[in-house]
Design a protein around this motif. Structure first.
Motif, PDB file in Angstrom:
ATOM      1  N   ALA A   1       7.485  44.943  11.102  1.00  0.00           N
ATOM      2  CA  ALA A   1       6.277  44.260  10.597  1.00  0.00           C
ATOM      3  C   ALA A   1       6.438  42.760  10.840  1.00  0.00           C
ATOM      4  O   ALA A   1       7.461  42.179  10.515  1.00  0.00           O
ATOM      5  CB  ALA A   1       6.112  44.538   9.107  1.00  0.00           C
ATOM      6  N   ASN A   2       5.414  42.157  11.442  1.00  0.00           N
ATOM      7  CA  ASN A   2       5.428  40.711  11.670  1.00  0.00           C
ATOM      8  C   ASN A   2       4.479  40.079  10.649  1.00  0.00           C
ATOM      9  O   ASN A   2       3.259  40.177  10.763  1.00  0.00           O
ATOM     10  CB  ASN A   2       4.962  40.434  13.105  1.00  0.00           C
ATOM     11  N   PHE A   3       5.065  39.446   9.641  1.00  0.00           N
ATOM     12  CA  PHE A   3       4.238  38.947   8.537  1.00  0.00           C
ATOM     13  C   PHE A   3       3.291  37.846   8.995  1.00  0.00           C
ATOM     14  O   PHE A   3       2.219  37.676   8.423  1.00  0.00           O
ATOM     15  CB  PHE A   3       5.118  38.469   7.379  1.00  0.00           C
ATOM     16  N   ASN A   4       3.679  37.095  10.017  1.00  0.00           N
ATOM     17  CA  ASN A   4       2.767  36.075  10.542  1.00  0.00           C
ATOM     18  C   ASN A   4       1.498  36.717  11.070  1.00  0.00           C
ATOM     19  O   ASN A   4       0.395  36.248  10.808  1.00  0.00           O
ATOM     20  CB  ASN A   4       3.445  35.274  11.652  1.00  0.00           C
ATOM     21  N   GLU A   5       1.674  37.807  11.822  1.00  0.00           N
ATOM     22  CA  GLU A   5       0.500  38.488  12.383  1.00  0.00           C
ATOM     23  C   GLU A   5      -0.330  39.150  11.283  1.00  0.00           C
ATOM     24  O   GLU A   5      -1.552  39.133  11.321  1.00  0.00           O
ATOM     25  CB  GLU A   5       0.933  39.552  13.397  1.00  0.00           C
ATOM     26  N   ILE A   6       0.367  39.741  10.320  1.00  0.00           N
ATOM     27  CA  ILE A   6      -0.355  40.463   9.261  1.00  0.00           C
ATOM     28  C   ILE A   6      -1.159  39.492   8.386  1.00  0.00           C
ATOM     29  O   ILE A   6      -2.295  39.762   8.018  1.00  0.00           O
ATOM     30  CB  ILE A   6       0.638  41.270   8.398  1.00  0.00           C
ATOM     31  N   LEU A   7      -0.564  38.361   8.063  1.00  0.00           N
ATOM     32  CA  LEU A   7      -1.180  37.465   7.079  1.00  0.00           C
ATOM     33  C   LEU A   7      -2.117  36.435   7.698  1.00  0.00           C
ATOM     34  O   LEU A   7      -2.925  35.828   6.991  1.00  0.00           O
ATOM     35  CB  LEU A   7      -0.089  36.756   6.273  1.00  0.00           C
ATOM     36  N   ASP A   8      -2.006  36.240   9.018  1.00  0.00           N
ATOM     37  CA  ASP A   8      -2.869  35.253   9.658  1.00  0.00           C
ATOM     38  C   ASP A   8      -4.260  35.852   9.853  1.00  0.00           C
ATOM     39  O   ASP A   8      -4.405  37.054  10.072  1.00  0.00           O
ATOM     40  CB  ASP A   8      -2.257  34.848  11.002  1.00  0.00           C
ATOM     41  N   ASN A   9      -5.262  34.994   9.776  1.00  0.00           N
ATOM     42  CA  ASN A   9      -6.650  35.395  10.040  1.00  0.00           C
ATOM     43  C   ASN A   9      -7.173  36.490   9.125  1.00  0.00           C
ATOM     44  O   ASN A   9      -8.012  37.286   9.523  1.00  0.00           O
ATOM     45  CB  ASN A   9      -6.806  35.858  11.498  1.00  0.00           C
ATOM     46  N   GLN A  10      -6.680  36.547   7.913  1.00  0.00           N
ATOM     47  CA  GLN A  10      -7.258  37.493   6.954  1.00  0.00           C
ATOM     48  C   GLN A  10      -8.493  36.852   6.330  1.00  0.00           C
ATOM     49  O   GLN A  10      -8.518  35.644   6.097  1.00  0.00           O
ATOM     50  CB  GLN A  10      -6.243  37.844   5.868  1.00  0.00           C
ATOM     51  N   PRO A  11      -9.525  37.650   6.046  1.00  0.00           N
ATOM     52  CA  PRO A  11     -10.754  37.044   5.527  1.00  0.00           C
ATOM     53  C   PRO A  11     -10.548  36.343   4.181  1.00  0.00           C
ATOM     54  O   PRO A  11      -9.700  36.740   3.380  1.00  0.00           O
ATOM     55  CB  PRO A  11     -11.711  38.239   5.394  1.00  0.00           C
ATOM     56  N   LEU A  12     -11.337  35.323   3.974  1.00  0.00           N
ATOM     57  CA  LEU A  12     -11.316  34.582   2.716  1.00  0.00           C
ATOM     58  C   LEU A  12     -11.526  35.558   1.552  1.00  0.00           C
ATOM     59  O   LEU A  12     -12.343  36.464   1.645  1.00  0.00           O
ATOM     60  CB  LEU A  12     -12.458  33.559   2.749  1.00  0.00           C
TER      61      LEU A  12
END
Lengths: 203, 318
Positions: free
Chosen positions: B178-189
């Protein structure tokens, strides 16, 4: 600007807009003279130029044709101007729905404007730590009537007639962040009809 | 307090869902329904293996709409203090155990626009109840679940079959991390993230969330720590004028309970704060997540569920 402290904890205290170094994108929102607050924020050296910074503005007191030059154009990406506060507030939910986590809002304007924007931000799932407010402009109040549950807008006197039920309400400094409104209550609750003369408190 | 009831319950199902994880369902011996609980709650299971009693907290993994059964999943820790070993080897269909009332240190933030769950290993357990609740509420959710290998991924297959679009598995044996940067980036407000798993995974996810500008209020995590053994020590109880010994493999809380001293508790893992106890004298080895650094430095209080004496003696205001 220093705010007088009324001794009522819920009464909001406003400060100068502070740039949040944790932000990943910024949305600056102002009405009228609130643009001054945005201009000060945009000139802050802490603002990271590589981050997206957009502006939403509705103004009459500063000519709209000047508003773009008022803010240094190299400090923001896009500016959207609106004819009225109402059209700005209608466009805001869409703008937020397209936004991502890491966004910070910077809001500057009259007290009613600040809380109108804050309530839209909250409805979009934002926490109060994700927006920052500065009061420049009218302190006219939104006042909630507990007798009929209507809110009156733009109250500038200590006593006013509720827009909903017409009762004379005295407004106090107790403020609901949930509603973005001060609490009013019937001034002649004890002796009906005994209504003191009203005084203008804020503009 | 969490200890306000203890219900004698019977195992109605016991399934080995992975080589290390056993899934239990309980019903009350008196046939009555359990109390309601919210997703993310844990219960303390009380058992006695003949020589020692154990009280271990486990997340409820069943549906929060099923009041007749409570479900937990227990990971075998063969080097642990014996509770999970006992649950695996000795608790079968028909066995009776004690269950305390549920308590939630890890609730779902219902107004969130989207729920993002990050699980590692047995950290999947609270999310089983979450997902059931979110599915019923038609909430927008996503689960990112890291497992050592498919065989060791508890509930992995059923989750993937039921929610193919919302569940993403990361199988470390296949070098999929799991890449937390990818998972957490660009998540909707308006998204809230929930993290449960090994300490390092939780710490990494929280750090990345902070770097990506997530406010603390939108980031939730839970990790239970079993009390690590330590040196034995003695405790003087100032009010009751008693002296008790704490053995190497038992916690101070357990030693107090064995001496019939009632201390409120809930998580038994240094997180909830229920068992906070005043210390009069002696140096403390703080191991909890609850007390502030200032409280720890003051040396005036401790969490006996997990923390111990630094030296060989403590005096408590009990």
């Amino acid at each position: 600007m220093t705010e007088e402290i009324s001794g009522i904890k819920s009464k909001p205290v406003y400060n100068i807009l502070q740039y949040d170094p944790k932000s990943r994108s910024n949305l600056l929102i102002a009405e009228d003279d609130g643009l001054i607050g945005l201009a000060n924020l945009l000139s802050s050296s802490e603002l990271i130029p590589s981050l997206t910074t957009n502006v939403m503005y509705s103004g009459s007191s500063i000519e709209k044709s000047n508003s773009k030059s008022y803010l240094s154009p190299d400090r923001y990406n896009k500016m959207s101007s609106f004819d009225s506060v109402d059209t700005l507030l209608l466009a805001l939910p869409q703008a937020l729905a397209k936004s991502q986590m890491g966004l910070r809002l910077y809001i500057c304007g009259s007290e009613m404007f600040l809380w109108s924007v804050a309530n839209i931000a909250k409805a979009a799932g934002m926490h109060k730590s994700e927006y920052n407010m500065q009061l420049i402009g009218s302190k006219a109040r939104r006042v909630y009537c507990p007798h009929c549950e209507a809110t009156s807008e733009g109250v500038t006197t200590d006593i006013h007639e509720c827009e909903g039920c017409g009762l004379s309400l005295v407004n106090c400094d107790h403020f609901s962040r949930e509603m973005g409104a001060y609490l009013g209550f019937r001034v002649d609750a004890e002796v009906h009809g005994e209504i003191p003369e009203r005084q203008e408190l804020y503009r | 307090m969490s200890t306000n009831f203890s219900l004698t319950s019977r195992v109605v199902r016991a399934d080995q869902v992975t080589p290390l994880i056993k899934h239990f369902s309980f019903e009350r011996v008196d046939g009555k329904p359990f109390g309601p609980f919210s997703a993310g709650s844990h219960v303390v299971i009380g058992m006695n293996d003949g020589t020692e009693s154990h009280k271990n907290p486990y997340s409820l993994v069943g549906s929060s709409n099923n009041f007749m059964e409570y479900e937990i999943a227990v990971r075998l820790d063969s080097t642990g203090r014996g509770g999970s070993l006992f649950m695996h080897n000795n608790i079968e269909v028909g066995s009776e155990i004690e269950i305390g009332s549920p308590f939630n240190l890890f609730p779902v933030y219902k107004p969130a626009k989207k729920h993002l769950m990050i699980a590692g290993g047995v950290g999947i357990t609270p999310f089983m109840a979450y997902i059931d609740e979110m599915n019923l509420m038609h909430s927008n959710f996503e689960l990112h679940y890291s497992v050592r290998d498919f065989e060791n991924g508890a509930f992995a297959k059923e989750l993937q079959d039921k929610y193919p679009n919302q569940v993403k598995l990361y199988i470390q044996a296949n070098d999929v991390m799991a890449n937390f940067n990818e998972i957490l980036d660009n998540q909707p407000l308006g998204t809230h993230v929930y993290v449960c798993g090994p300490h390092q995974m939780v710490a990494d996810a929280l750090r990345v969330a902070d770097e990506l500008g997530w406010p603390i209020s939108s980031v939730h995590s839970e990790e239970f720590k079993a009390p690590d053994p330590g040196n034995p020590f003695t405790v003087t109880l100032a009010k009751s004028n008693r002296e008790i010994n704490v053995r190497s493999r038992e916690s101070l809380l357990e030693a107090l309970e064995n001496a019939n001293i009632e201390i409120p508790y809930s998580c038994r893992g240094g997180a909830c704060g229920f068992c906070k106890t005043e210390v009069i004298d002696g140096e403390i080895n703080h191991r909890d997540y609850f007390l502030t650094d200032a409280e720890k430095a003051s040396g005036k209080c401790m969490m006996p569920c997990i923390s111990r004496a630094q030296g060989d003696h403590l005096t408590l205001n009990l």
